[in-house]
Design a protein around this motif. Sequence first.
Motif, PDB file in Angstrom:
ATOM      1  N   ASP A   7      11.601  -5.738  -1.846  1.00 14.22           N
ATOM      2  CA  ASP A   7      10.308  -6.178  -1.311  1.00 14.22           C
ATOM      3  C   ASP A   7       9.223  -5.415  -2.051  1.00 14.22           C
ATOM      4  O   ASP A   7       9.509  -4.554  -2.887  1.00 14.22           O
ATOM      5  N   ILE A   8       7.983  -5.730  -1.722  1.00 16.67           N
ATOM      6  CA  ILE A   8       6.841  -5.076  -2.361  1.00 16.67           C
ATOM      7  C   ILE A   8       5.703  -4.971  -1.367  1.00 16.67           C
ATOM      8  O   ILE A   8       5.517  -5.862  -0.529  1.00 16.67           O
ATOM      9  N   THR A   9       4.967  -3.864  -1.437  1.00 19.78           N
ATOM     10  CA  THR A   9       3.817  -3.636  -0.568  1.00 19.78           C
ATOM     11  C   THR A   9       2.621  -3.234  -1.424  1.00 19.78           C
ATOM     12  O   THR A   9       2.762  -2.410  -2.331  1.00 19.78           O
ATOM     13  N   LEU A  10       1.467  -3.798  -1.116  1.00 19.62           N
ATOM     14  CA  LEU A  10       0.227  -3.395  -1.774  1.00 19.62           C
ATOM     15  C   LEU A  10      -0.223  -2.065  -1.189  1.00 19.62           C
ATOM     16  O   LEU A  10      -0.364  -1.931   0.024  1.00 19.62           O
ATOM     17  N   ILE A  11      -0.439  -1.077  -2.048  1.00 21.60           N
ATOM     18  CA  ILE A  11      -0.909   0.235  -1.607  1.00 21.60           C
ATOM     19  C   ILE A  11      -2.418   0.318  -1.730  1.00 21.60           C
ATOM     20  O   ILE A  11      -3.114   0.668  -0.784  1.00 21.60           O
ATOM     21  N   SER A  12      -2.951  -0.024  -2.901  1.00 23.43           N
ATOM     22  CA  SER A  12      -4.403   0.041  -3.072  1.00 23.43           C
ATOM     23  C   SER A  12      -4.833  -0.729  -4.315  1.00 23.43           C
ATOM     24  O   SER A  12      -4.018  -1.055  -5.179  1.00 23.43           O
ATOM     25  N   ILE A  13      -6.133  -1.001  -4.358  1.00 28.81           N
ATOM     26  CA  ILE A  13      -6.777  -1.543  -5.554  1.00 28.81           C
ATOM     27  C   ILE A  13      -7.918  -0.590  -5.851  1.00 28.81           C
ATOM     28  O   ILE A  13      -8.799  -0.383  -5.014  1.00 28.81           O
ATOM     29  N   CYS A  24      14.894  -2.752  -4.822  1.00 26.85           N
ATOM     30  CA  CYS A  24      14.051  -2.590  -6.011  1.00 26.85           C
ATOM     31  C   CYS A  24      13.854  -1.123  -6.402  1.00 26.85           C
ATOM     32  O   CYS A  24      13.573  -0.827  -7.559  1.00 26.85           O
ATOM     33  N   THR A  25      13.994  -0.222  -5.454  1.00 25.47           N
ATOM     34  CA  THR A  25      13.750   1.195  -5.764  1.00 25.47           C
ATOM     35  C   THR A  25      14.811   1.774  -6.681  1.00 25.47           C
ATOM     36  O   THR A  25      14.527   2.659  -7.483  1.00 25.47           O
ATOM     37  N   SER A  26      16.032   1.275  -6.587  1.00 21.68           N
ATOM     38  CA  SER A  26      17.108   1.822  -7.412  1.00 21.68           C
ATOM     39  C   SER A  26      17.561   0.868  -8.509  1.00 21.68           C
ATOM     40  O   SER A  26      18.493   1.169  -9.238  1.00 21.68           O
ATOM     41  N   CYS A  27      16.891  -0.248  -8.648  1.00 24.61           N
ATOM     42  CA  CYS A  27      17.267  -1.247  -9.647  1.00 24.61           C
ATOM     43  C   CYS A  27      16.933  -0.743 -11.052  1.00 24.61           C
ATOM     44  O   CYS A  27      15.845  -0.219 -11.295  1.00 24.61           O
ATOM     45  N   SER A  28      17.868  -0.925 -11.969  1.00 18.47           N
ATOM     46  CA  SER A  28      17.664  -0.431 -13.334  1.00 18.47           C
ATOM     47  C   SER A  28      16.619  -1.226 -14.109  1.00 18.47           C
ATOM     48  O   SER A  28      16.129  -0.758 -15.131  1.00 18.47           O
ATOM     49  N   THR A  82      10.708  -5.901 -13.976  1.00 18.63           N
ATOM     50  CA  THR A  82      10.243  -6.748 -12.876  1.00 18.63           C
ATOM     51  C   THR A  82       8.765  -6.500 -12.613  1.00 18.63           C
ATOM     52  O   THR A  82       7.993  -7.441 -12.417  1.00 18.63           O
ATOM     53  N   LEU A  83       8.367  -5.235 -12.643  1.00 15.76           N
ATOM     54  CA  LEU A  83       6.973  -4.885 -12.388  1.00 15.76           C
ATOM     55  C   LEU A  83       6.062  -5.513 -13.429  1.00 15.76           C
ATOM     56  O   LEU A  83       5.032  -6.092 -13.092  1.00 15.76           O
ATOM     57  N   LYS A  86      -2.468 -13.645 -12.844  1.00 19.77           N
ATOM     58  CA  LYS A  86      -2.702 -15.081 -12.714  1.00 19.77           C
ATOM     59  C   LYS A  86      -3.706 -15.350 -11.584  1.00 19.77           C
ATOM     60  O   LYS A  86      -4.588 -16.199 -11.713  1.00 19.77           O
ATOM     61  N   PHE A  87      -3.595 -14.595 -10.500  1.00 14.44           N
ATOM     62  CA  PHE A  87      -4.485 -14.760  -9.355  1.00 14.44           C
ATOM     63  C   PHE A  87      -5.790 -13.978  -9.515  1.00 14.44           C
ATOM     64  O   PHE A  87      -6.819 -14.376  -8.977  1.00 14.44           O
ATOM     65  N   ALA A  88      -5.742 -12.855 -10.211  1.00 11.15           N
ATOM     66  CA  ALA A  88      -6.910 -11.974 -10.364  1.00 11.15           C
ATOM     67  C   ALA A  88      -6.940 -11.448 -11.807  1.00 11.15           C
ATOM     68  O   ALA A  88      -6.455 -10.350 -12.087  1.00 11.15           O
ATOM     69  N   PRO A  89      -7.485 -12.241 -12.738  1.00 15.23           N
ATOM     70  CA  PRO A  89      -7.443 -11.879 -14.161  1.00 15.23           C
ATOM     71  C   PRO A  89      -8.130 -10.559 -14.514  1.00 15.23           C
ATOM     72  O   PRO A  89      -7.841  -9.978 -15.562  1.00 15.23           O
ATOM     73  N   GLN A  90      -9.014 -10.069 -13.666  1.00 13.12           N
ATOM     74  CA  GLN A  90      -9.714  -8.817 -13.959  1.00 13.12           C
ATOM     75  C   GLN A  90      -8.841  -7.578 -13.779  1.00 13.12           C
ATOM     76  O   GLN A  90      -9.205  -6.488 -14.190  1.00 13.12           O
ATOM     77  N   ILE A  91      -7.670  -7.741 -13.180  1.00 12.88           N
ATOM     78  CA  ILE A  91      -6.758  -6.606 -13.001  1.00 12.88           C
ATOM     79  C   ILE A  91      -6.233  -6.164 -14.363  1.00 12.88           C
ATOM     80  O   ILE A  91      -5.766  -6.981 -15.145  1.00 12.88           O
ATOM     81  N   GLU A  92      -6.317  -4.867 -14.621  1.00 12.91           N
ATOM     82  CA  GLU A  92      -5.881  -4.313 -15.905  1.00 12.91           C
ATOM     83  C   GLU A  92      -4.511  -3.663 -15.827  1.00 12.91           C
ATOM     84  O   GLU A  92      -3.734  -3.740 -16.787  1.00 12.91           O
ATOM     85  N   THR A  93      -4.221  -2.969 -14.719  1.00 10.05           N
ATOM     86  CA  THR A  93      -2.940  -2.285 -14.615  1.00 10.05           C
ATOM     87  C   THR A  93      -2.327  -2.492 -13.239  1.00 10.05           C
ATOM     88  O   THR A  93      -3.036  -2.653 -12.241  1.00 10.05           O
ATOM     89  N   VAL A  94      -1.003  -2.486 -13.228  1.00 15.35           N
ATOM     90  CA  VAL A  94      -0.237  -2.524 -11.980  1.00 15.35           C
ATOM     91  C   VAL A  94       0.814  -1.424 -12.088  1.00 15.35           C
ATOM     92  O   VAL A  94       1.590  -1.415 -13.044  1.00 15.35           O
ATOM     93  N   VAL A  95       0.787  -0.483 -11.147  1.00 17.67           N
ATOM     94  CA  VAL A  95       1.749   0.599 -11.178  1.00 17.67           C
ATOM     95  C   VAL A  95       2.497   0.691  -9.854  1.00 17.67           C
ATOM     96  O   VAL A  95       1.956   0.365  -8.801  1.00 17.67           O
ATOM     97  N   ASN A  96       3.744   1.135  -9.961  1.00 18.24           N
ATOM     98  CA  ASN A  96       4.582   1.336  -8.790  1.00 18.24           C
ATOM     99  C   ASN A  96       4.457   2.774  -8.337  1.00 18.24           C
ATOM    100  O   ASN A  96       4.638   3.703  -9.128  1.00 18.24           O
ATOM    101  N   ILE A  97       4.125   2.971  -7.076  1.00 17.20           N
ATOM    102  CA  ILE A  97       4.034   4.303  -6.477  1.00 17.20           C
ATOM    103  C   ILE A  97       5.313   4.532  -5.696  1.00 17.20           C
ATOM    104  O   ILE A  97       5.650   3.769  -4.796  1.00 17.20           O
ATOM    105  N   MET A  98       6.036   5.573  -6.037  1.00 15.94           N
ATOM    106  CA  MET A  98       7.309   5.858  -5.361  1.00 15.94           C
ATOM    107  C   MET A  98       7.081   6.395  -3.979  1.00 15.94           C
ATOM    108  O   MET A  98       6.214   7.045  -3.647  1.00 15.94           O
TER     109      MET A  98
END
Length: 79
Positions: A27-33, A47-51, A56-57, A67-79
């Motif tokens: 699953d995935i959760t939005l933490i912040s923008i 997903c946390t232990s997937c190689s 995927t990210l 695709k939904f928000a073209p102005q987004i520059e980076t997407v990072v996973n916070i553990m």
Amino acid sequence: MTTEELTIEVQKALEEIRPFLNSDGGDITLISIEEGKHVKVRLEGACTSCSVNQMTLRAGVETTIKKFAPQIETVVNIM
């Protein structure tokens, strides 16, 4: 786009990708923008232990969010 509109668009993107993650036990959760262009998410479940979670990210989550928000520059996973 306002912060609220941007959050809605990012949430729509996550809803589009979520079934694929759920099918593999994840699953995935939005933490912040931040600054209207940097998204922080948390990959969860299998997903946390997937190689290939970084692939995927980038190929799945980041592409779908942009695709939904073209102005987004980076997407990072916070553990």
